[in-house]
Scaffold this motif. Structure first.
Motif, PDB file in Angstrom:
ATOM      1  N   SER A 106       1.062  -1.073  -0.380  1.00 28.60           N
ATOM      2  CA  SER A 106      -0.131   0.380   0.279  1.00 28.60           C
ATOM      3  C   SER A 106       0.715   1.470  -0.425  1.00 28.60           C
ATOM      4  N   ILE A 114      -4.280   4.099  -6.268  1.00 33.38           N
ATOM      5  CA  ILE A 114      -5.195   3.819  -5.905  1.00 33.38           C
ATOM      6  C   ILE A 114      -5.937   4.920  -6.083  1.00 33.38           C
ATOM      7  N   LEU A 118      -9.298   5.901  -8.730  1.00 37.20           N
ATOM      8  CA  LEU A 118     -10.467   6.578  -7.155  1.00 37.20           C
ATOM      9  C   LEU A 118     -10.491   8.428  -7.205  1.00 37.20           C
ATOM     10  N   ALA A 122      -9.478   8.692  -1.710  1.00 34.11           N
ATOM     11  CA  ALA A 122      -8.738   7.223  -1.377  1.00 34.11           C
ATOM     12  C   ALA A 122      -8.125   7.340  -0.918  1.00 34.11           C
ATOM     13  N   THR A 125      -8.641   6.921   3.258  1.00 29.83           N
ATOM     14  CA  THR A 125      -8.464   4.972   3.976  1.00 29.83           C
ATOM     15  C   THR A 125      -7.717   4.877   3.270  1.00 29.83           C
ATOM     16  N   VAL A 126      -7.002   4.506   2.450  1.00 28.03           N
ATOM     17  CA  VAL A 126      -5.451   3.875   2.257  1.00 28.03           C
ATOM     18  C   VAL A 126      -4.525   3.888   3.641  1.00 28.03           C
ATOM     19  N   VAL A 270     -12.257   1.164  -1.491  1.00 22.89           N
ATOM     20  CA  VAL A 270     -11.058   1.194  -1.170  1.00 22.89           C
ATOM     21  C   VAL A 270     -10.084  -0.037  -0.598  1.00 22.89           C
ATOM     22  N   THR A 320     -15.934  -1.072  -8.961  1.00 26.31           N
ATOM     23  CA  THR A 320     -15.721   0.422  -9.389  1.00 26.31           C
ATOM     24  C   THR A 320     -17.144   0.091 -10.082  1.00 26.31           C
TER      25      THR A 320
END
Length: 320
Positions: A106, A114, A118, A122, A125-126, A270, A320
């Motif tokens: 990540s 991501i 997105l 996002a 959350t990551v 996510v 998505t």
């Protein structure tokens, strides 16, 4: 699907470029630690600080996201250890294998990829999932990896493992960058313009250099692990990472929503995509440091990274 591949292709192409550069010695293997150091101590912390400072603090303190992702991480660790332990694979190898099954890439890959897919919303959350993996999942697996020593040295071995895990967390600049960014967001703090522009330049370098470095690290690991190994030692763990982990996060997240917990569908999307990422490349460094079978860990990371070009793109298409 084609539109998704157009977004994901450059990210995986940079990984491939790093792999080829190291394999062909265009990049000396001795230079890889320098690239790692630049990404870990300069570029990536700046990128995480930027995202943290520009993300609403409420998004960085989402208890439901923390709870769902943490439960899934613990289940993945327990399941992987239970499935893989045998007479050859003991606690050390099983625990580091569980970490590579539960810890997605990540930091080096997930945040830029991501966000590109997105949008900047996002990022929060990551970042939360990264904190859980760096602080809880990694520390737990390192402690479990010392159980082989504990059979002969008892509680002291576990205490030593706990101290090593804690030192590793405290010495990692990425959690500190996230915390500082969150504080800046909470108090609407902005850096002086020249300082901010310097940090932002470093942040812009994080994604391409990190992806290139992943490829170089994978090539080095493959070149240095020449002993034969049965597919059963590493392929099931790779499948767990790419398929079981995102499906588990999806199932637990949907269950939380059904129970009435305040989990936004966008946040769940996510989390599922984070879980669908390939294994974190830095687990190979941990395996080397703690005496686990680094050849096995490197193979898992290599397989998940190569296969994720298709599996991750498929996950994006489905969610998505």
């Amino acid at each position: 699907m084609l539109n998704i591949l157009l977004v994901t292709f450059p990210f995986f192409a940079l990984v491939l470029a790093g792999f080829v550069a190291a394999r062909r010695r265009m990049l000396p293997l001795e230079a890889i630690p320098g690239l790692n150091g630049f990404v870990l101590f300069f570029a990536l912390p700046c990128m995480l600080y930027r995202f943290g400072s520009t993300t609403p603090i409420a998004q960085l303190l989402d208890a439901t996201v923390i709870g769902v992702y943490l439960v899934c991480a613990l289940v993945m660790v327990a399941f992987c250890i239970a499935i893989t332990m045998n007479r050859r694979i003991r606690w050390n190898d099983a625990s580091l294998g569980a970490l590579v099954a539960a810890f997605p890439n990540s930091g080096f890959m997930g945040v830029p990829l991501i966000v590109a897919l997105l949008g900047a919303s996002a990022a929060g959350t990551v970042i939360l999932t990264m904190l859980i993996d760096m602080v809880v999942t990694s520390s737990l697996c390192i402690a479990l990896s010392r159980l082989d020593d504990a059979e002969g040295h008892g509680r002291q071995a576990m205490l030593d493992a706990g101290r090593k895990a804690l030192r590793g967390v405290l010495g990692n600049p990425m959690p500190w960058a996230i915390v500082l960014g969150a504080l800046a967001s909470a108090y609407s703090f902005t850096l002086p313009k020249p300082v901010e522009q310097t940090l932002w330049l470093l942040a812009d370098a994080a994604s391409p250099v990190a992806l290139f470095t992943i490829g170089a690290v994978l090539a080095r690991a493959q070149m240095q692990s020449n002993h034969p190994m049965p597919l059963s030692d590493y392929l099931p763990v790779a499948v767990m990472k790419l398929l079981l982990h995102p499906l588990l996060v999806l199932a637990v997240g949907l269950g939380a929503i059904q129970m009435g917990l305040p989990l936004a569908p966008a946040a769940l999307t996510v989390m599922v995509l984070v879980a669908a990422l390939p294994s974190a490349s830095n687990v190979s460094l941990l395996a080397e440091r703690f005496g686990a079978d680094n050849g096995r860990i490197a193979r898992i990371i290599l397989v998940t990274t190569a296969a994720a070009f298709l599996t991750f793109s498929a996950a994006v298409s489905l969610t998505t």
